[in-house]
Motif scaffolding. Structure first.
Motif, mmCIF file in Angstrom:
data_model
loop_
_atom_site.group_PDB
_atom_site.id
_atom_site.type_symbol
_atom_site.label_atom_id
_atom_site.label_comp_id
_atom_site.label_asym_id
_atom_site.label_seq_id
_atom_site.Cartn_x
_atom_site.Cartn_y
_atom_site.Cartn_z
ATOM 1 N N GLU A 1 0.808 -1.389 -0.044
ATOM 2 C CA GLU A 1 0.338 0.099 -0.169
ATOM 3 C C GLU A 1 0.814 1.211 -0.510
ATOM 4 N N GLN A 2 1.533 1.375 1.034
ATOM 5 C CA GLN A 2 2.624 2.715 1.011
ATOM 6 C C GLN A 2 3.730 2.709 -0.282
ATOM 7 N N PHE A 3 4.363 2.026 -1.340
ATOM 8 C CA PHE A 3 4.823 1.519 -2.456
ATOM 9 C C PHE A 3 3.938 2.255 -3.622
ATOM 10 N N LEU A 4 2.414 1.642 -3.006
ATOM 11 C CA LEU A 4 0.990 2.218 -4.096
ATOM 12 C C LEU A 4 1.152 3.713 -4.322
ATOM 13 N N GLU A 5 0.891 4.144 -2.846
ATOM 14 C CA GLU A 5 1.128 5.365 -2.844
ATOM 15 C C GLU A 5 1.938 6.231 -3.453
ATOM 16 N N ARG A 6 2.887 6.132 -3.148
ATOM 17 C CA ARG A 6 4.151 7.087 -3.179
ATOM 18 C C ARG A 6 4.254 6.666 -4.906
ATOM 19 N N MET A 7 4.073 6.389 -5.609
ATOM 20 C CA MET A 7 4.151 5.925 -6.894
ATOM 21 C C MET A 7 3.005 6.896 -7.352
ATOM 22 N N GLU A 8 1.716 6.610 -7.105
ATOM 23 C CA GLU A 8 0.792 7.500 -6.995
ATOM 24 C C GLU A 8 0.963 8.901 -7.099
ATOM 25 N N ARG A 9 2.100 8.894 -5.609
ATOM 26 C CA ARG A 9 2.165 11.211 -6.050
ATOM 27 C C ARG A 9 3.215 10.988 -7.105
ATOM 28 N N HIS A 10 3.594 9.965 -7.481
ATOM 29 C CA HIS A 10 5.005 10.475 -8.564
ATOM 30 C C HIS A 10 4.056 10.065 -10.457
ATOM 31 N N ASP A 11 3.104 9.630 -10.146
ATOM 32 C CA ASP A 11 2.488 9.185 -11.358
ATOM 33 C C ASP A 11 3.251 8.388 -12.148
ATOM 34 N N GLN A 12 3.758 7.485 -11.792
ATOM 35 C CA GLN A 12 4.415 6.654 -12.295
ATOM 36 C C GLN A 12 3.826 5.399 -12.980
ATOM 37 N N LYS A 13 4.582 4.638 -12.529
ATOM 38 C CA LYS A 13 3.740 3.078 -13.958
ATOM 39 C C LYS A 13 4.319 1.922 -12.799
ATOM 40 N N LEU A 14 3.695 1.032 -12.658
ATOM 41 C CA LEU A 14 4.490 -0.063 -12.248
ATOM 42 C C LEU A 14 4.209 -1.636 -12.877
ATOM 43 N N LEU A 15 5.477 -2.183 -12.833
ATOM 44 C CA LEU A 15 5.621 -3.807 -13.145
ATOM 45 C C LEU A 15 6.070 -4.191 -12.085
ATOM 46 N N LEU A 16 5.239 -4.742 -11.513
ATOM 47 C CA LEU A 16 4.571 -5.841 -9.905
ATOM 48 C C LEU A 16 5.070 -7.369 -10.534
ATOM 49 N N GLU A 17 6.151 -7.407 -9.797
ATOM 50 C CA GLU A 17 6.369 -8.889 -9.583
ATOM 51 C C GLU A 17 6.132 -10.311 -8.367
ATOM 52 N N LEU A 18 5.203 -10.552 -8.727
ATOM 53 C CA LEU A 18 5.155 -12.161 -7.489
ATOM 54 C C LEU A 18 5.949 -12.498 -7.302
ATOM 55 N N LYS A 19 6.765 -12.454 -6.030
ATOM 56 C CA LYS A 19 7.872 -13.245 -6.047
ATOM 57 C C LYS A 19 7.934 -14.361 -5.260
ATOM 58 N N ASN A 20 7.991 -15.406 -4.999
ATOM 59 C CA ASN A 20 7.614 -16.487 -4.354
ATOM 60 C C ASN A 20 6.405 -16.903 -4.594
ATOM 61 N N PRO A 21 6.116 -17.030 -5.480
ATOM 62 C CA PRO A 21 4.876 -17.589 -5.785
ATOM 63 C C PRO A 21 3.998 -18.883 -4.379
ATOM 64 N N GLN A 22 5.050 -19.283 -4.805
ATOM 65 C CA GLN A 22 4.951 -20.903 -3.562
ATOM 66 C C GLN A 22 4.783 -21.012 -2.767
ATOM 67 N N LEU A 23 5.741 -20.003 -2.103
ATOM 68 C CA LEU A 23 5.849 -20.440 -0.228
ATOM 69 C C LEU A 23 4.319 -18.545 0.085
ATOM 70 N N TYR A 24 3.548 -18.489 -0.535
ATOM 71 C CA TYR A 24 2.613 -17.282 -0.162
ATOM 72 C C TYR A 24 1.222 -18.032 -1.431
ATOM 73 N N PRO A 25 0.295 -19.463 -0.579
ATOM 74 C CA PRO A 25 -1.371 -19.102 -1.624
ATOM 75 C C PRO A 25 -2.326 -18.173 -1.706
ATOM 76 N N GLY A 26 -1.668 -18.111 -2.442
ATOM 77 C CA GLY A 26 -3.727 -17.046 -2.707
ATOM 78 C C GLY A 26 -2.616 -15.709 -2.849
ATOM 79 N N ILE A 27 -1.897 -15.610 -3.052
ATOM 80 C CA ILE A 27 -1.219 -13.980 -3.074
ATOM 81 C C ILE A 27 -1.564 -12.941 -4.092
#
Length: 291
Positions: A135-161
């Motif tokens: 949430e904090q990361f998205l809010e900061r990016m929104e402040r700068h009007d940036q664009k996001l390439l978001l990686e789901l890291k190690n999804p096998q460790l986090y079912p439902g992520i």
């Protein structure tokens, strides 16, 4: 991102295609001209601690629109922005919690992680920098009007992520047409994870990390808009093979390559026709190739 094989199971190649929403504009990832788009890897991570708000700010100061990050989940279900599955390399967790080896993200609560210093390792100017929540990361990016390439890291460790990440994105306003159409891509090394994101939210553009065989690309095109390989694995014919296909939104599939940090390598992959270059040094790459 790690240079490892794509975690694509047999099930990732099977099943019916997800229902598609209306087409998003072609080349929505931002590559609208002859130059590849430049993406700040974990923020401008050559100049500020990776995956922190300071790295987002530095990318903005360099006038870099696209930022890549990594998302993992805490023990109590908070999504945090961190690359490694351990807190050891980029925080002072060994000092704060000496008896909690091997210091895995999934074994700590969000409140515990919020106590950690995620900047001292990088340099004295960043003492006290914290691990941000998504949430904090998205809010900061929104402040700068940036664009996001978001990686789901190690999804096998986090079912439902996948569902949880989409929920946070939605709560923060990142699943509206303006964001989905040109400001957001979700990627992973796991083909199952990428397909899950596409199934849950077909409008969201997705990327598969790695360099799968050309023979498998048609299957991935059913749910991935991008194939995003390590630059050392790339060739012009491979890029052409990916870009000859149409992804799930009807647009030509794209190639974003990583992690390119010097001018010569940037010019080489740009010559292959890539759509984007992911880099710790976005100013160096931009000066080399435009974009």
């Amino acid at each position: 991102m790690h240079a490892r094989a794509v975690a694509a199971s047999t099930t990732a190649l099977l099943g019916t295609a997800a229902l598609l929403l209306p087409l998003v504009p072609a080349r929505a990832a931002g590559h609208t001209g002859p130059h590849p788009v430049v993406v700040a890897h974990r923020g401008a991570s050559a100049y500020a601690p990776e995956n922190t708000l300071a790295a987002v700010d530095k990318a903005a100061a360099l006038d870099v629109e696209w930022v890549e990050n990594d998302v993992q989940r805490t023990r109590d279900g908070e999504l945090v922005v961190l690359h490694d599955d351990s807190l050891q390399r980029t925080t002072d967790v060994e000092e704060v919690f000496p008896d909690r080896s091997p210091w895995k993200v999934k074994d700590f609560t969000a409140a515990e992680i919020a106590r950690l210093d995620a900047g001292s390792w990088f340099g004295p100017a960043y003492v006290g920098t914290r691990v941000p929540t998504l949430e904090q990361f998205l809010e900061r990016m929104e402040r700068h009007d940036q664009k996001l390439l978001l990686e789901l890291k190690n999804p096998q460790l986090y079912p439902g992520i996948e569902r949880e990440t989409l929920k946070v994105l939605g709560n923060e306003g990142w699943l509206d047409p303006g964001h989905v159409g040109g400001r957001l891509v979700v990627q992973s090394f796991s083909a199952d994870s990428v397909r899950t994101v596409h199934t849950l939210k077909p409008a969201v553009r997705t990327g598969l990390l790695g360099t799968p065989p050309v023979a498998d690309l048609t299957a991935y095109a059913a749910f991935a808009d991008q194939i995003n390989p390590s630059h050392g694995s790339l060739s012009a014919p491979y890029v052409a093979a990916v870009r000859s296909l149409r992804g799930p939104h009807g647009a030509r599939m794209e190639v974003l390559t990583w992690t390119v940090n010097d001018a010569a390598a940037a010019r080489r992959v740009a010559g292959f026709g890539v759509d984007g270059i992911i880099t710790n040094t976005p100013d160096v790459v931009r000066d080399a190739v435009g974009g």
